[in-house]
Design a protein around this motif. Structure first.
Motif, short mmCIF file in Angstrom:
data_model
loop_
_atom_site.label_atom_id
_atom_site.label_comp_id
_atom_site.label_asym_id
_atom_site.label_seq_id
_atom_site.Cartn_x
_atom_site.Cartn_y
_atom_site.Cartn_z
N LYS A 1 -10.39 -2.87 2.08
CA LYS A 1 -10.72 -1.50 2.47
C LYS A 1 -9.48 -0.64 2.68
N CYS A 2 -8.32 -1.24 2.61
CA CYS A 2 -7.07 -0.50 2.82
C CYS A 2 -6.68 0.24 1.54
N LYS A 3 -5.94 1.32 1.70
CA LYS A 3 -5.51 2.10 0.54
C LYS A 3 -4.23 2.86 0.87
N TYR A 4 -3.61 3.39 -0.16
CA TYR A 4 -2.40 4.19 0.05
C TYR A 4 -2.35 5.30 -0.98
N GLU A 5 -1.53 6.32 -0.69
CA GLU A 5 -1.39 7.45 -1.59
C GLU A 5 0.05 7.91 -1.58
N VAL A 6 0.59 8.14 -2.77
CA VAL A 6 1.96 8.64 -2.91
C VAL A 6 1.90 10.15 -3.08
N LEU A 7 2.43 10.89 -2.11
CA LEU A 7 2.42 12.35 -2.11
C LEU A 7 3.84 12.87 -2.36
N PRO A 8 3.97 14.18 -2.65
CA PRO A 8 5.31 14.71 -2.96
C PRO A 8 6.35 14.49 -1.86
N SER A 9 5.92 14.53 -0.60
CA SER A 9 6.90 14.44 0.48
C SER A 9 6.75 13.19 1.34
N LYS A 10 5.81 12.30 1.01
CA LYS A 10 5.59 11.13 1.86
C LYS A 10 4.71 10.10 1.14
N ILE A 11 4.63 8.92 1.74
CA ILE A 11 3.68 7.88 1.31
C ILE A 11 2.77 7.61 2.49
N GLU A 12 1.48 7.74 2.29
CA GLU A 12 0.51 7.56 3.37
C GLU A 12 -0.28 6.28 3.14
N VAL A 13 -0.23 5.39 4.12
CA VAL A 13 -0.92 4.09 4.04
C VAL A 13 -2.01 4.07 5.10
#
Length: 372
Positions: free
Chosen positions: A226-238
């Motif tokens: 159920k865990c996920k992550y996203e790579v954004l322009p200014s950060k990585i959100e886990v």
């Protein structure tokens, strides 16, 4: 050159110079990054140094490069067992056993995991961290194998405090923990994130730069699927999905951690930890209190106001148009971009909807068709 380093690393390992072995394997990997053997062998050296999260990451990489390598599954399982991730360890041993059913080591190791899982399922929250530590010792006559035995707890090896390359923060909700790594402008293909039963591995490997490793043993258990992550322009959100609605008093596990308290959600409020008139405050690894809502708003504002150059600015401009456009405009943008091989971007569906959009190369260039 890589083979010479591998030979020296093996010699260092045999002589019980495990730190030197890890360093030599790391140099060899930098020259031969797709060599599964190097990752599997470095995992074994990390096991000897009690670097269990690093061992899991190395074993995972070895399995990714060579899914048929049975010793990689043994080393991943042994490292996960040390981290008290018995379900994950058992799954690794079972996969290894399916590749080599005749190997009796897997049967013994799976049995050990089953015993621990049975003990764990009978434990109460009043004693969540009072489990005997373990170590992996080789089966007699077999360097690759591992047999898990109980051991009197040892004092943790001290490590130098090194300032991390990227800053990170975290906050939590009753059902999840959100970690923000402030790494700006990182391509998604250079980010690798793995989730375990109670470990997280984040690796940022940008060519020409030192790799960033963030591999904590987490305060509580999570649901990896159920865990996920996203790579954004200014950060990585886990986003870590909690296995149980417990209040994490820190991000990383510690033997000195206090007993976790369950969080009960009633009618949209969190009971048991805060009153109905109070907003929940989220724990932080920093001593001062942080207004997370304000921080999130500030990050979003910075992303919106961020001044980009070149292709990045152009991409942001097109993204803004697409985000606020109606369905016809979006269809026009997709159709024109695809049919023109990326040389035309139209927002007029009436103009491009009934015909094929031909390519329009920049001045001084011409379109060529590839022959297959």
């Amino acid at each position: 050159m890589a083979s010479d380093l591998e030979i020296k690393a093996k010699e260092a390992f045999i002589d019980d110079h495990f730190e030197l072995a890890v360093d030599l394997y790391t140099q060899a990997i930098s020259l031969s990054p797709n060599n599964a053997e190097l990752f599997a062998d470095r995992a074994q050296a990390n096991l000897k140094l009690s670097n269990f999260t690093e061992a899991v990451a190395d074993a995972n990489r070895a399995i990714e490069l060579d899914p048929s390598m049975t010793k990689a599954y043994i080393r991943k399982g042994n490292a996960c067992y040390e981290l008290e991730e018995y379900q994950t360890a058992k799954a690794a041993f079972e996969l290894g056993s399916s590749l080599d059913p005749e190997d009796a080591r897997f049967t013994n190791l799976i049995k050990k995991c089953d015993e621990r899982i049975a003990e764990e399922s009978g434990d109460s929250l009043d004693q969540p961290f009072e489990k005997a530590s373990t170590q992996v010792v080789p089966v007699e006559g077999d360097e690759e194998g591992g047999q898990i035995v109980n051991e009197v707890p040892n004092q943790a090896t001290s490590q130098l405090n090194v300032k991390p390359k990227y800053r990170h923060e975290f906050y939590q909700k009753p059902e999840e923990v959100v970690i923000t790594i402030f790494a700006k402008g990182i391509p998604a293909e250079n980010v690798a994130v793995d989730f375990g039963e109670q470990i997280l591995s984040v690796i940022i490997d940008v060519p020409g730069e030192d790799a960033y490793h963030f591999q904590p043993r987490l305060f509580g258990k999570i649901a990896p699927e159920k865990c996920k992550y996203e790579v954004l322009p200014s950060k990585i959100e886990v986003r870590l999905a909690k296995a149980e609605p417990l209040n994490w008093t820190s991000l990383e596990f510690s033997k000195d951690s206090t007993v976790p308290q369950k969080i009960h959600v009633v009618s949209g409020t969190v009971s048991g930890t805060v009153s109905g008139s109070q907003r929940p405050s989220y724990p932080s690894s920093k001593p001062k209190r942080v207004d997370w809502d304000k921080l999130e708003a500030q990050v979003k504002k910075e992303e919106k106001e961020e001044k980009l150059d070149g292709d990045a600015a152009l991409n942001r401009f097109f993204q803004d148009i697409y985000k606020d456009a109606d369905d016809d405009t979006r269809r026009a943008m997709r159709k024109s971009f695809v049919e023109s091989n990326g040389t035309v971007l139209s927002t007029n569906w009436k103009e491009v909807g009934s015909k094929k959009v031909e390519g329009s190369p920049p001045e001084g260039m011409e379109v060529k068709k590839w022959e297959y």
